[in-house]
Design an enzyme around this catalytic site. Sequence first.
Site, PDB file in Angstrom:
ATOM      1  N   SER A  72       0.798  -1.231   0.000  1.00  0.00           N
ATOM      2  CA  SER A  72       0.000   0.000   0.000  1.00  0.00           C
ATOM      3  C   SER A  72       0.830   1.280   0.000  1.00  0.00           C
ATOM      4  O   SER A  72       0.320   2.344  -0.312  1.00  0.00           O
ATOM      5  CB  SER A  72      -0.980   0.023   1.174  1.00  0.00           C
ATOM      6  N   LYS A 109       1.047   4.796   6.599  1.00  0.00           N
ATOM      7  CA  LYS A 109       0.362   5.612   5.591  1.00  0.00           C
ATOM      8  C   LYS A 109       0.850   7.056   5.688  1.00  0.00           C
ATOM      9  O   LYS A 109       1.475   7.459   6.665  1.00  0.00           O
ATOM     10  CB  LYS A 109      -1.158   5.613   5.815  1.00  0.00           C
TER      11      LYS A 109
END
Length: 153
Positions: A72, A109
Amino acid sequence: MAPLTATAFLMHALDTPQALPPGNWWLQALPASIAAGFPSPAEDHQVERIDLMQQLVKHPQATFYIRVRGESMRDAGILDGSVVLVDRAITPADGQIVLAVVDGDFTCKTLRLNAQGLRLQAAHPDYPDIVPKDGQCVDIWGVVVATIHQHTT
């Protein structure tokens, strides 16, 4: 492709974050930077030592490492199997890559802060951003200060 659950793209590490071992991490290094293009025969080949702890870690007592699993954050250069150094002493700010805990699970993230609140942005088009819902527990553990990716040899 089936929708991904939050658990499907969470980053995992050796089950828990790991403290940095004490002492210096010395490497032999050339005293110049290197171009990624054509080699320069003019560079001296003298060797000096670089202390990775001094170069990468500003707050040793608040810094730990964790291995990333998943893709991701691929477009930010954090690949499956990379090790990230996380500093808990740095106050997280908009645009920084962070290690967060979402409902008890770790994820790596980019932190996005705005008037509506926070969002954890993925760096891969196939992975959705995490926008906390009412009652969802999100804790920013620290700021990623370095990525170490070992290339296969």
